[in-house]
Design a protein around this motif. Structure first.
Motif, PDB file in Angstrom:
ATOM      1  N   VAL A  53      37.125  40.349  47.747  1.00  0.00           N
ATOM      2  CA  VAL A  53      36.935  39.855  49.115  1.00  0.00           C
ATOM      3  C   VAL A  53      35.443  39.720  49.429  1.00  0.00           C
ATOM      4  CG1 VAL A  53      37.272  40.380  51.564  1.00  0.00           C
ATOM      5  CG2 VAL A  53      39.112  40.818  49.925  1.00  0.00           C
ATOM      6  N   ALA A  54      34.657  40.733  49.057  1.00  0.00           N
ATOM      7  CA  ALA A  54      33.212  40.718  49.319  1.00  0.00           C
ATOM      8  C   ALA A  54      32.527  39.584  48.573  1.00  0.00           C
ATOM      9  CB  ALA A  54      32.602  42.057  48.929  1.00  0.00           C
ATOM     10  N   LEU A  55      32.945  39.348  47.324  1.00  0.00           N
ATOM     11  CA  LEU A  55      32.334  38.285  46.522  1.00  0.00           C
ATOM     12  C   LEU A  55      32.587  36.914  47.150  1.00  0.00           C
ATOM     13  CD1 LEU A  55      30.893  37.323  43.942  1.00  0.00           C
ATOM     14  CD2 LEU A  55      33.136  37.300  42.807  1.00  0.00           C
ATOM     15  N   ILE A  56      33.817  36.656  47.561  1.00  0.00           N
ATOM     16  CA  ILE A  56      34.159  35.362  48.159  1.00  0.00           C
ATOM     17  C   ILE A  56      33.429  35.168  49.482  1.00  0.00           C
ATOM     18  CG2 ILE A  56      36.043  34.030  49.189  1.00  0.00           C
ATOM     19  CD1 ILE A  56      37.903  35.358  47.084  1.00  0.00           C
ATOM     20  N   THR A  57      33.425  36.214  50.302  1.00  0.00           N
ATOM     21  CA  THR A  57      32.769  36.105  51.612  1.00  0.00           C
ATOM     22  C   THR A  57      31.262  35.935  51.463  1.00  0.00           C
ATOM     23  OG1 THR A  57      34.483  37.511  52.581  1.00  0.00           O
ATOM     24  CG2 THR A  57      32.447  37.223  53.844  1.00  0.00           C
ATOM     25  N   MET A 111      37.486  47.954  30.663  1.00  0.00           N
ATOM     26  CA  MET A 111      36.863  46.807  31.313  1.00  0.00           C
ATOM     27  C   MET A 111      36.246  47.246  32.643  1.00  0.00           C
ATOM     28  SD  MET A 111      38.555  43.140  32.374  1.00  0.00           S
ATOM     29  CE  MET A 111      38.934  42.735  30.676  1.00  0.00           C
ATOM     30  N   ARG A 112      35.040  46.836  32.890  1.00  0.00           N
ATOM     31  CA  ARG A 112      34.354  47.230  34.105  1.00  0.00           C
ATOM     32  C   ARG A 112      34.975  46.575  35.330  1.00  0.00           C
ATOM     33  NH1 ARG A 112      28.128  46.201  33.274  1.00  0.00           N
ATOM     34  NH2 ARG A 112      28.145  47.119  35.360  1.00  0.00           N
ATOM     35  N   GLU A 113      34.885  47.294  36.478  1.00  0.00           N
ATOM     36  CA  GLU A 113      35.457  46.771  37.714  1.00  0.00           C
ATOM     37  C   GLU A 113      34.807  45.448  38.113  1.00  0.00           C
ATOM     38  OE1 GLU A 113      35.349  49.650  40.816  1.00  0.00           O
ATOM     39  OE2 GLU A 113      36.434  51.165  39.663  1.00  0.00           O
ATOM     40  N   ALA A 114      33.486  45.337  37.903  1.00  0.00           N
ATOM     41  CA  ALA A 114      32.784  44.105  38.260  1.00  0.00           C
ATOM     42  C   ALA A 114      33.338  42.913  37.492  1.00  0.00           C
ATOM     43  CB  ALA A 114      31.292  44.258  37.989  1.00  0.00           C
ATOM     44  N   THR A 115      33.691  43.142  36.229  1.00  0.00           N
ATOM     45  CA  THR A 115      34.254  42.057  35.416  1.00  0.00           C
ATOM     46  C   THR A 115      35.625  41.654  35.949  1.00  0.00           C
ATOM     47  OG1 THR A 115      33.088  42.898  33.473  1.00  0.00           O
ATOM     48  CG2 THR A 115      34.897  41.359  33.087  1.00  0.00           C
ATOM     49  N   LEU A 116      36.442  42.652  36.305  1.00  0.00           N
ATOM     50  CA  LEU A 116      37.759  42.349  36.869  1.00  0.00           C
ATOM     51  C   LEU A 116      37.634  41.573  38.177  1.00  0.00           C
ATOM     52  CD1 LEU A 116      39.708  45.677  36.255  1.00  0.00           C
ATOM     53  CD2 LEU A 116      40.219  43.439  35.268  1.00  0.00           C
ATOM     54  N   VAL A 117      36.695  41.982  39.003  1.00  0.00           N
ATOM     55  CA  VAL A 117      36.480  41.302  40.281  1.00  0.00           C
ATOM     56  C   VAL A 117      36.114  39.845  40.048  1.00  0.00           C
ATOM     57  CG1 VAL A 117      34.938  41.146  42.276  1.00  0.00           C
ATOM     58  CG2 VAL A 117      35.836  43.369  41.566  1.00  0.00           C
ATOM     59  N   ARG A 118      35.157  39.598  39.144  1.00  0.00           N
ATOM     60  CA  ARG A 118      34.701  38.228  38.889  1.00  0.00           C
ATOM     61  C   ARG A 118      35.824  37.364  38.315  1.00  0.00           C
ATOM     62  NH1 ARG A 118      31.197  39.513  35.687  1.00  0.00           N
ATOM     63  NH2 ARG A 118      32.079  38.853  33.691  1.00  0.00           N
ATOM     64  N   ARG A 119      36.558  37.914  37.347  1.00  0.00           N
ATOM     65  CA  ARG A 119      37.612  37.124  36.703  1.00  0.00           C
ATOM     66  C   ARG A 119      38.776  36.862  37.659  1.00  0.00           C
ATOM     67  NH1 ARG A 119      37.954  39.454  30.447  1.00  0.00           N
ATOM     68  NH2 ARG A 119      35.885  38.720  29.831  1.00  0.00           N
ATOM     69  N   ASN A 120      39.099  37.851  38.476  1.00  0.00           N
ATOM     70  CA  ASN A 120      40.178  37.634  39.443  1.00  0.00           C
ATOM     71  C   ASN A 120      39.796  36.560  40.462  1.00  0.00           C
ATOM     72  OD1 ASN A 120      42.041  39.436  38.431  1.00  0.00           O
ATOM     73  ND2 ASN A 120      41.311  41.152  39.674  1.00  0.00           N
ATOM     74  N   ALA A 121      38.545  36.585  40.895  1.00  0.00           N
ATOM     75  CA  ALA A 121      38.096  35.601  41.880  1.00  0.00           C
ATOM     76  C   ALA A 121      38.120  34.191  41.311  1.00  0.00           C
ATOM     77  CB  ALA A 121      36.692  35.951  42.362  1.00  0.00           C
ATOM     78  N   LEU A 122      37.811  34.085  40.019  1.00  0.00           N
ATOM     79  CA  LEU A 122      37.737  32.765  39.380  1.00  0.00           C
ATOM     80  C   LEU A 122      39.046  32.346  38.724  1.00  0.00           C
ATOM     81  CD1 LEU A 122      34.199  33.093  37.738  1.00  0.00           C
ATOM     82  CD2 LEU A 122      34.814  31.744  39.742  1.00  0.00           C
ATOM     83  N   ARG A 123      40.080  33.143  38.918  1.00  0.00           N
ATOM     84  CA  ARG A 123      41.357  32.822  38.277  1.00  0.00           C
ATOM     85  C   ARG A 123      41.896  31.480  38.764  1.00  0.00           C
ATOM     86  NH1 ARG A 123      46.191  37.129  38.493  1.00  0.00           N
ATOM     87  NH2 ARG A 123      44.610  38.255  37.301  1.00  0.00           N
ATOM     88  N   ARG A 165      44.675  54.595  43.134  1.00  0.00           N
ATOM     89  CA  ARG A 165      44.789  53.731  44.315  1.00  0.00           C
ATOM     90  C   ARG A 165      43.404  53.299  44.802  1.00  0.00           C
ATOM     91  NH1 ARG A 165      48.583  56.491  48.710  1.00  0.00           N
ATOM     92  NH2 ARG A 165      47.856  54.620  49.806  1.00  0.00           N
ATOM     93  N   LEU A 166      42.439  54.240  44.771  1.00  0.00           N
ATOM     94  CA  LEU A 166      41.092  53.930  45.228  1.00  0.00           C
ATOM     95  C   LEU A 166      40.436  52.877  44.351  1.00  0.00           C
ATOM     96  CD1 LEU A 166      38.733  54.487  47.113  1.00  0.00           C
ATOM     97  CD2 LEU A 166      38.040  56.371  45.594  1.00  0.00           C
ATOM     98  N   ARG A 167      40.661  52.992  43.036  1.00  0.00           N
ATOM     99  CA  ARG A 167      40.048  52.032  42.121  1.00  0.00           C
ATOM    100  C   ARG A 167      40.647  50.637  42.301  1.00  0.00           C
ATOM    101  NH1 ARG A 167      39.326  52.768  35.540  1.00  0.00           N
ATOM    102  NH2 ARG A 167      37.646  51.220  35.328  1.00  0.00           N
ATOM    103  N   VAL A 168      41.969  50.575  42.490  1.00  0.00           N
ATOM    104  CA  VAL A 168      42.620  49.283  42.753  1.00  0.00           C
ATOM    105  C   VAL A 168      42.084  48.689  44.056  1.00  0.00           C
ATOM    106  CG1 VAL A 168      44.807  48.173  43.320  1.00  0.00           C
ATOM    107  CG2 VAL A 168      44.700  49.833  41.455  1.00  0.00           C
ATOM    108  N   ALA A 169      41.918  49.560  45.068  1.00  0.00           N
ATOM    109  CA  ALA A 169      41.396  49.096  46.351  1.00  0.00           C
ATOM    110  C   ALA A 169      39.980  48.551  46.193  1.00  0.00           C
ATOM    111  CB  ALA A 169      41.416  50.238  47.359  1.00  0.00           C
ATOM    112  N   ARG A 170      39.148  49.222  45.374  1.00  0.00           N
ATOM    113  CA  ARG A 170      37.769  48.757  45.164  1.00  0.00           C
ATOM    114  C   ARG A 170      37.734  47.392  44.493  1.00  0.00           C
ATOM    115  NH1 ARG A 170      36.337  54.112  43.345  1.00  0.00           N
ATOM    116  NH2 ARG A 170      36.260  53.303  41.200  1.00  0.00           N
ATOM    117  N   ILE A 171      38.662  47.168  43.560  1.00  0.00           N
ATOM    118  CA  ILE A 171      38.692  45.872  42.864  1.00  0.00           C
ATOM    119  C   ILE A 171      38.991  44.741  43.851  1.00  0.00           C
ATOM    120  CG2 ILE A 171      39.969  44.490  41.178  1.00  0.00           C
ATOM    121  CD1 ILE A 171      40.312  47.094  39.534  1.00  0.00           C
TER     122      ILE A 171
END
Length: 386
Positions: A312-316, A1-13, A301-307
């Protein structure tokens, strides 16, 4: 699963929580956008030619007048390329509530001095110059009162009496100007000083200031000192400064507008920083076990940090864009309604650039602790949590 998808789904959880955070950030940027536009409108140094044009005024303020002889003396200064006496006329049309911003000037010089502020058609310019009782009227003002070129209009003065004892001044609409810059005022008018002055019963041969254009910008300060030195011991001592400097001095009498804006915006962003930062840290705590699973699956750790940083960047970014978009609509509406009071009010590129910088700073400050906490989660401890 792409990081962008994880970011979007986590934000909309949790949509409600996300909307609340986006709303808080949007309010902060809305306040920033509107107040910055107001502050910019007050900053006369941002207006075209405000640093180049000089004003010779009474040292005691704009409302105190100067003898017309000062205008002739100033015009003879070696560094003066062009100058015009300016007398403010407190007048209205029909009803006292219909107040008009009017100045009486030397027409040809004044048109040259204001060429970066107003656009005047050649025919209107020529007609204004030769019409002794002529007025050069802003387009918005002409449209408001239904005035057309060639119309005879009678304006009433609040304080200037004519020799015949009346306060009625008859003028001819000789030309109509438009603002040279977006958002510029079109609600003023200019008339001939000579026509106005010779009919005065009291206050004849008095002006409010002299507007000056220097030949050499670098020599303006020396010119200002020389002019003021010549009137040091006179009954009407002068102060000669650029339009920008005099504008700042005037505003300082009612308060530091920029300081007020900074304090309000700063307070809003500190509150948002605390609220959003605390919520993001809480979210990391909720997802500790999920972070453990991701690391078990090979996420570094870096990949988790990027997610988490992406979330944070998406919400802001969503909050900043929403807030500035609404601010732009409000500023546009206020700018139209107060065009004659705050002619320079608009959402400028400097405000947009500053909002982008604030968004980046907010992402950094609110995201650094949650991101570090997420990246440092221990797999064993995370999977052992229920």
């Amino acid at each position: 699963m792409r990081e962008a998808t994880l970011v979007r789904r986590n934000a909309l959880r949790n949509p409600v929580r996300m909307l609340l955070m986006v709303g808080c950030i949007a309010v902060a940027f809305l306040i920033f956008g509107v107040l910055s536009a107001v502050a910019t409108a007050f900053r006369l140094e941002d207006q075209p030619g405000a640093h180049e044009r000089m004003m010779v005024v009474n040292r005691n303020g704009f409302q105190q007048t100067l003898p017309i002889a000062y205008a002739r003396d100033v015009a003879r200064h070696a560094n003066v390329a062009s100058s015009s006496p300016v007398r403010m006329a407190l007048i209205y049309w029909r009803q006292p509530k219909d107040i008009v911003s009017a100045v009486m000037v030397e027409p040809e010089a004044y048109l040259g001095l204001s060429r970066d502020m107003v656009n005047v058609a050649d025919a209107d310019r020529a007609r204004f110059l030769v019409t002794r009782d002529g007025l050069l009227v802003g387009r918005a003002l002409a449209e408001r009162y239904g005035w057309k070129r060639g119309d005879q209009v009678t304006l009433q003065s609040f304080n200037d009496l004519r020799e015949d004892g009346t306060r009625a001044w008859r003028f001819t609409v000789a030309g109509i100007y438009t603002a040279a810059q977006p958002g510029g005022s079109e609600l003023g008018l200019a008339g001939h000083f000579a026509y106005y002055n010779e009919a005065l019963l009291t206050g004849r041969d008095r002006i409010n200031w002299v507007l000056v254009q220097g030949r050499n910008l670098a020599a303006n300060d020396a010119m200002a000192r020389a002019i003021d030195a010549g009137y040091t011991n006179s009954a009407a001592a002068t102060r000669t400064q650029s339009e920008a400097a005099l504008g700042r001095a005037f505003l300082s009498q009612i308060g530091d507008v920029m300081l007020i804006v900074r304090l309000i915006v700063g307070a809003a962003f500190v509150v948002i920083l605390c609220v959003v930062g605390n919520t993001l840290i809480f979210m990391v705590g909720e997802r500790t076990s999920e972070i453990g699973v991701l690391k078990t699956l090979g996420f570094s750790r870096l990949r988790v940090a990027r997610i988490f940083a992406g979330e944070v960047a998406l919400i802001t970014a969503a909050g900043a864009i929403a807030g500035m978009s609404v601010a732009a609509l409000i500023v546009s509406a206020i700018g139209t309604a107060l065009k004659d009071v705050l002619p320079g009010m608009a959402m400028g590129t400097s405000t947009l650039a500053m909002s982008a910088g604030l968004a980046a700073l907010l992402i950094l400050l609110t995201g650094i602790l949650p991101v570090l906490k997420a990246s440092r989660v221990n797999i064993v401890e995370a999977l052992g949590r229920k």
